[in-house]
Enzyme design. Sequence first.
Site, PDB file in Angstrom:
ATOM      1  CG  ASP A 200      -1.644   1.296   1.340  1.00 41.55           C
ATOM      2  OD1 ASP A 200      -2.545   1.793   0.449  1.00 41.55           O
ATOM      3  OD2 ASP A 200      -1.823   1.990   2.340  1.00 41.55           O
ATOM      4  CD  GLU A 557       3.115   5.861   5.089  1.00 42.81           C
ATOM      5  OE1 GLU A 557       3.189   4.522   4.951  1.00 42.81           O
ATOM      6  OE2 GLU A 557       2.786   6.393   5.697  1.00 42.81           O
TER       7      GLU A 557
END
Length: 620
Positions: A200, A557
Amino acid sequence: MMLSLLLTTLILTARVKLAASADDGTMHGTFTVRNDWGHRFEAELVFKTTELVEGFVCTLTFNIPIKAMDLQNADSYSHSDDLKTWTIINKPDHMFVEAGQNLVVHFFADSTSTSSQSLHPTATGVCQNKGKDYNWSVPTLPNKANSKYNYDDVLYKSILFYEAQRSGKLPANNRIPYRGDSALNDKGAKGEDLTGGWYDAGDHVKFNFPMAFSTTMLAWGLLLYKDAYQAAGQLDHMYDSIKWPLDYLLKCHTGPNELYVQVGNADADHSYWGPPEKMTMARPAFKIDASHPGSDVAMETAAAFAAGSLAFADKNSGYSSTLLSHAKQLWEFAHSHQGKYSDSVSAAAGFYKSYNLTDEMCWGSLWLYKATKDAKYLTEARKWFDPAPAWGMSWDEKIAGNQVLMYQLTNEAAALEAVKGTYKYWFPGGEVPYSPKGLPFRLQWGSLRYASNMAAMALIAADSNSALEEYRHWAMCVIHYALGDTGFSYLIGFGNHGWPHSPHHRSSSCPNLPAPCGPFVMSSNHPNVHTLYGALVGGPDQNDAYTDSRSNYVNNEVACDYNAGFQTAVAEGWGRTRERGGGPKRAMRKVDNTDADQLPGSPGEVDHGLTGLQDQCQPS
């Protein structure tokens, strides 16, 4: 740990001349015996470093068999059958050696010889720095579009990012050398093969809801802007890119009313900082079914299959038919068994909780109508259509996408007005706030994700109706903000400005195998070992502030859905910029083939170009 010289010992002279690191990170060491008791001795190898060492693997070759080694800052990894050659790797808490310092391997060893044999131990040692990619380089592609920012290079590197996220058995043409096969035992409750797909974000969970959304967005971009991928030399790579998650999602659809929607426990996964190739934790799989519905994720997966079916229609008709068949089954499942998937799968609720299913019900139905032209899907889409201004565009909200797609498919004035209402809400002077440097700021966690997705929708809308040409300028200002208009590129490995070097991403931060990784890497201030080319980081806060730190998972991120709309917007921008340079002009993107000049409110195409967008991209 003892790394210094011991002064009370018998010293035997060095056997290997000290040498600096070679171009491949190889270092040759100096071997010194400190104590020799016949069957056991104490020694050290000293290696001079000329660059930061982040993880090491050393090969020690002895003149006598060694049956055991006790190492202080390293661990034994393997040895030869004759026990004369040993391979060792650093301990996780002895990861770093700064440039100019000595890398010292201190150890005690038990030999098979005795003092009566009068053989003093000697050894040669070779270490390799595993904290650098010595034989891998990613070129900058030629800027064929002659655009302000090199869109060819952006498309190339964004696709590389998705390859870095691959799970499962990697293909022979894998282009990410630090990645290998991983999670090969991902299985369903009955042993179903659930290998493949994308990890992910900076972790190693496979969350199907955002994965399916990303796949839909990328496939949509390929459908609309195939010419850009072709011209950039990325078309085959793009087909491979979207096929990877589509193949996995097909595996997850294990029955007409059964769909696996997550592999991996996020809590356990997030406690592990290391490469996916070395994972050992349990990876449970979670599914929805008739008794535990999840029509939102089922419809999103159906949308991905329908979009993929259209994308592969001219390339692989059999695969296209398979995708469409699964899309129809999932649509029926979602239609007949309604409910939010995160209510059924508690493991997803803390990470990708669904707050509504109406937008996915419309979204999936529109994509099935687009793929089949069966009126029942459009009828159902109308029931769920929301004309209100869209909060955003993301894995959990597709209202803006529904409005644009509904207008493309129907040419209805009401859908066009919904699109206009959304962008009135988003444009300067509307409800969405802007940062001082001009970023429409929806949410701090992944700020560029929301802005880029809305930029992609604005560009698709502008391609559908030339009266919306002003949307193009706004959208490309957003994309150019991300690519460097503020003096910094938020796309890793791209451009001449600075770009992030320490994203919150496990596999790119870890040294090359077999060197270990761990929390000492996560918390260090050193850049990631590997450049995560093409990844779009979350982005700045509402004041344009940003910290390039691995611990900054809010702003730094990366994630598959961060790149999806962004890449699609860049593909659109590639073709429009080429027009400015005299290349072939794109047709307006109407699914029903209605001429653009006949659309409601369309006065004919306006040529606004893209190359001068840096001049006035600040909000008024």
